[in-house]
Design a protein around this motif. Structure first.
Motif, PDB file in Angstrom:
ATOM      1  N   VAL A  85       0.699  -1.072  -0.032  1.00  0.00           N
ATOM      2  CA  VAL A  85       0.078  -0.097  -0.045  1.00  0.00           C
ATOM      3  C   VAL A  85       0.976   1.189   0.019  1.00  0.00           C
ATOM      4  CG1 VAL A  85      -1.918  -0.976   1.161  1.00  0.00           C
ATOM      5  CG2 VAL A  85      -0.114   0.396   2.486  1.00  0.00           C
ATOM      6  N   ILE A  86       0.378   2.315  -0.745  1.00  0.00           N
ATOM      7  CA  ILE A  86       1.253   3.542  -0.785  1.00  0.00           C
ATOM      8  C   ILE A  86       0.245   4.391   0.149  1.00  0.00           C
ATOM      9  CG2 ILE A  86       1.556   5.554  -2.067  1.00  0.00           C
ATOM     10  CD1 ILE A  86       1.737   3.667  -4.340  1.00  0.00           C
ATOM     11  N   VAL A  87       0.934   5.205   1.266  1.00  0.00           N
ATOM     12  CA  VAL A  87       0.222   6.049   2.071  1.00  0.00           C
ATOM     13  C   VAL A  87       0.465   7.571   1.583  1.00  0.00           C
ATOM     14  CG1 VAL A  87      -0.125   6.789   4.450  1.00  0.00           C
ATOM     15  CG2 VAL A  87       0.497   4.235   3.981  1.00  0.00           C
ATOM     16  N   MET A  88      -0.346   8.213   1.253  1.00  0.00           N
ATOM     17  CA  MET A  88      -0.442   9.495   0.751  1.00  0.00           C
ATOM     18  C   MET A  88      -0.154  10.481   1.843  1.00  0.00           C
ATOM     19  SD  MET A  88      -0.261   8.654  -2.272  1.00  0.00           S
ATOM     20  CE  MET A  88      -0.028  10.410  -2.973  1.00  0.00           C
ATOM     21  N   ALA A  89       0.411  11.792   1.937  1.00  0.00           N
ATOM     22  CA  ALA A  89       0.662  12.587   2.521  1.00  0.00           C
ATOM     23  C   ALA A  89      -0.564  13.446   2.460  1.00  0.00           C
ATOM     24  CB  ALA A  89       2.031  13.489   2.121  1.00  0.00           C
ATOM     25  N   PRO A  90      -0.654  14.146   3.909  1.00  0.00           N
ATOM     26  CA  PRO A  90      -2.035  15.150   3.827  1.00  0.00           C
ATOM     27  C   PRO A  90      -2.284  15.923   3.012  1.00  0.00           C
ATOM     28  CG  PRO A  90      -1.029  14.619   6.119  1.00  0.00           C
ATOM     29  CD  PRO A  90      -0.071  14.031   5.110  1.00  0.00           C
ATOM     30  N   LEU A 107       0.506   8.401  -9.393  1.00  0.00           N
ATOM     31  CA  LEU A 107       0.905   7.218  -9.089  1.00  0.00           C
ATOM     32  C   LEU A 107       0.109   5.943  -9.727  1.00  0.00           C
ATOM     33  CD1 LEU A 107       1.411   8.354  -5.480  1.00  0.00           C
ATOM     34  CD2 LEU A 107       3.110   7.104  -6.609  1.00  0.00           C
ATOM     35  N   VAL A 108      -1.178   6.229  -9.938  1.00  0.00           N
ATOM     36  CA  VAL A 108      -2.087   5.215 -10.678  1.00  0.00           C
ATOM     37  C   VAL A 108      -1.617   4.845 -11.809  1.00  0.00           C
ATOM     38  CG1 VAL A 108      -4.535   4.771 -11.439  1.00  0.00           C
ATOM     39  CG2 VAL A 108      -4.117   5.843  -8.990  1.00  0.00           C
ATOM     40  N   ASP A 109      -1.132   5.964 -12.794  1.00  0.00           N
ATOM     41  CA  ASP A 109      -0.786   5.469 -13.907  1.00  0.00           C
ATOM     42  C   ASP A 109       0.446   4.789 -14.030  1.00  0.00           C
ATOM     43  OD1 ASP A 109      -2.845   6.889 -14.953  1.00  0.00           O
ATOM     44  OD2 ASP A 109      -1.901   9.003 -15.329  1.00  0.00           O
ATOM     45  N   LEU A 110       1.341   5.174 -12.896  1.00  0.00           N
ATOM     46  CA  LEU A 110       2.660   4.568 -12.742  1.00  0.00           C
ATOM     47  C   LEU A 110       2.683   2.945 -12.619  1.00  0.00           C
ATOM     48  CD1 LEU A 110       5.680   5.245 -12.942  1.00  0.00           C
ATOM     49  CD2 LEU A 110       5.470   5.383 -10.354  1.00  0.00           C
ATOM     50  N   VAL A 111       1.529   2.859 -11.477  1.00  0.00           N
ATOM     51  CA  VAL A 111       1.360   1.284 -11.166  1.00  0.00           C
ATOM     52  C   VAL A 111       0.630   0.467 -12.347  1.00  0.00           C
ATOM     53  CG1 VAL A 111      -0.069   0.014  -9.668  1.00  0.00           C
ATOM     54  CG2 VAL A 111       0.979   1.845  -8.946  1.00  0.00           C
ATOM     55  N   GLU A 121      -2.659  -3.106 -10.528  1.00  0.00           N
ATOM     56  CA  GLU A 121      -3.761  -2.460 -10.375  1.00  0.00           C
ATOM     57  C   GLU A 121      -3.617  -1.257  -9.101  1.00  0.00           C
ATOM     58  OE1 GLU A 121      -7.477  -4.386 -11.755  1.00  0.00           O
ATOM     59  OE2 GLU A 121      -6.458  -5.978 -10.959  1.00  0.00           O
ATOM     60  N   ALA A 122      -4.152  -0.322  -9.176  1.00  0.00           N
ATOM     61  CA  ALA A 122      -4.214   0.613  -7.968  1.00  0.00           C
ATOM     62  C   ALA A 122      -5.708   1.021  -7.558  1.00  0.00           C
ATOM     63  CB  ALA A 122      -3.268   1.950  -8.400  1.00  0.00           C
ATOM     64  N   TYR A 123      -5.924   0.706  -6.308  1.00  0.00           N
ATOM     65  CA  TYR A 123      -7.281   1.150  -5.684  1.00  0.00           C
ATOM     66  C   TYR A 123      -7.120   2.208  -4.568  1.00  0.00           C
ATOM     67  CZ  TYR A 123      -8.756  -3.269  -7.860  1.00  0.00           C
ATOM     68  OH  TYR A 123      -9.026  -4.559  -8.744  1.00  0.00           O
ATOM     69  N   VAL A 124      -7.625   3.376  -4.961  1.00  0.00           N
ATOM     70  CA  VAL A 124      -7.576   4.678  -4.033  1.00  0.00           C
ATOM     71  C   VAL A 124      -8.840   4.548  -3.094  1.00  0.00           C
ATOM     72  CG1 VAL A 124      -7.534   7.016  -4.113  1.00  0.00           C
ATOM     73  CG2 VAL A 124      -6.537   5.827  -6.128  1.00  0.00           C
ATOM     74  N   GLY A 140      -4.154   1.101  -2.675  1.00  0.00           N
ATOM     75  CA  GLY A 140      -3.679  -0.455  -2.390  1.00  0.00           C
ATOM     76  C   GLY A 140      -3.212  -0.993  -4.003  1.00  0.00           C
ATOM     77  N   LEU A 141      -2.082  -1.745  -3.759  1.00  0.00           N
ATOM     78  CA  LEU A 141      -1.701  -2.154  -5.198  1.00  0.00           C
ATOM     79  C   LEU A 141      -1.789  -3.807  -5.150  1.00  0.00           C
ATOM     80  CD1 LEU A 141       1.926  -0.395  -5.151  1.00  0.00           C
ATOM     81  CD2 LEU A 141      -0.253   0.571  -5.690  1.00  0.00           C
TER      82      LEU A 141
END
Length: 354
Positions: free
Chosen positions: A2-7, A17-21, A27-30, A40-41
């Motif tokens: 999982v990628i935790v985004m900054a506030p 990031l979704v495009d990069l994954v 697959e990326a689930y925001v 989630g990746l």
């Protein structure tokens, strides 16, 4: 992973990031929570590790999660979550009482139950417009007519609505009236319904299946979270065992276990677990003492005539006794009893389907 985004992460950071994954074959689930966004990746972790995700703008951290439920796991969210339902908090330092009739029958019955619930300190109103029943001959609920009654009672009392949805095709309709969607025990593993509820944009109350393990329960929550919704409250409502003295067996240990494994709030349903009016109060006390974030109980102005679960519904002195127990035990445990918001008259009126 999982990628935790900054506030302060922006939509463009997330989109990049979704495009990069995607470009790496994954697959990326925001999923957006109250305080942060998690991505989630799904895919080959080794390929993700070559992307240097931690260095990307807007990224706070990148975590490998060992639990099969990535988004609801405590591993990536060390502080337990607070879910807010139209201004009413569930979790954290709060103790939340949810009360109302098991089934909506008439405007008078629903309003009477709601006033009883509010007098007991309830901050949210429960009430079923759709009722999945074991017998096809039992009362199945009023459908949209019941939703309209709930909306009118919300305007009258200020209590936000928690109501069950039983079919994926009804999610949009129910969400247009409800403040929180309930997934009942019989639908805990109705995966199409879980996904639809996750996309509805409303908090979700997820009851544990009557024969479900705690891991299966959390995996069901993951279906909701994967669709972008982390505003999930878990509800332990009793499991099926060999015991016949109670309707179900309240698994009180599930409260601290689920809280250890997941960051989601956990409440208890003492009405459906015990199935008897005289068991609701002691089971509520046990739930609060075990650290539950709230209880959800049945109340009815005339339980002897109730079309659904009358023997477990509280009335009269029972409600006041519950109110006293919830208030006093919450203070002993250093928690604050959540209160209903002030809602202007007419704010909850819906015209969908009229």
């Amino acid at each position: 992973m999982v990628i935790v985004m900054a506030p302060d992460a922006t939509p463009s950071h997330i989109e990049h990031l979704v495009d990069l994954v995607d470009s790496a074959g994954g697959e990326a689930y925001v999923t957006r929570g109250v305080s942060r966004t998690i991505i989630g990746l799904v895919g080959d972790v080794r390929r993700f590790e070559t992307l240097d995700l931690r260095a990307m703008p807007g990224v706070s951290d990148v975590l490998r999660i060992s639990a099969p439920y990535k988004l609801v796991s405590r591993e990536n969210h060390h502080r337990r979550s607070v879910v807010t339902v139209r201004g009413v908090p569930i979790g954290g330092e709060h103790m939340t009482l949810i009360a109302g009739p098991c089934a909506v029958e008439t405007p008078e019955q629903t309003l009477g139950a709601a006033l009883m619930a509010k007098a007991a300190g309830a901050a949210l109103l429960r009430g079923g417009a759709y009722k999945p029943r074991t017998s096809p001959y039992a009362f199945q609920g009023l459908g949209e007519a019941g939703l309209k009654i709930l909306a009118e009672v919300r305007d009258e009392t200020g209590l936000p609505i928690v109501t069950e949805v039983v079919d994926a095709g009804d999610v949009e309709l129910v969400a247009s009236y409800a403040d929180m969607l309930q997934i009942g025990t019989r639908n805990m593993q109705n995966f199409a319904l879980l996904q639809a509820a996750g996309e509805a944009g409303k908090p979700v109350l997820l009851k544990r299946g009557m024969s479900a393990t705690i891991e299966e329960w959390l995996m069901a929550a993951e279906y909701i979270a994967q669709r972008g919704n982390l505003d999930i409250v878990l509800c332990e409502r009793g499991i099926r065992t060999f015991e016949k003295a109670t309707r179900n067996t309240l698994d009180i240990a599930a409260v601290p276990v689920a809280q250890k494994l997941s960051h989601l709030p956990v409440i208890v349903d003492p009405s459906h677990s015990g199935g008897k009016r005289d068991l609701v109060l002691p089971l509520s006390r046990a739930a609060i003492a075990a650290g539950a974030d709230g209880v959800i109980v049945d109340v009815h102005p005339a339980p002897e005539t109730a079309l659904c679960d009358g023997p477990q519904a509280l009335v009269g002195d029972d409600i006041q006794e519950l109110a006293d127990a919830v208030s006093s035990m919450s203070r002993l445990l250093g928690r604050t009893l959540a209160t209903a918001p002030d809602i202007p008259a007419g704010a909850g009126v819906q015209t969908v389907g009229v």
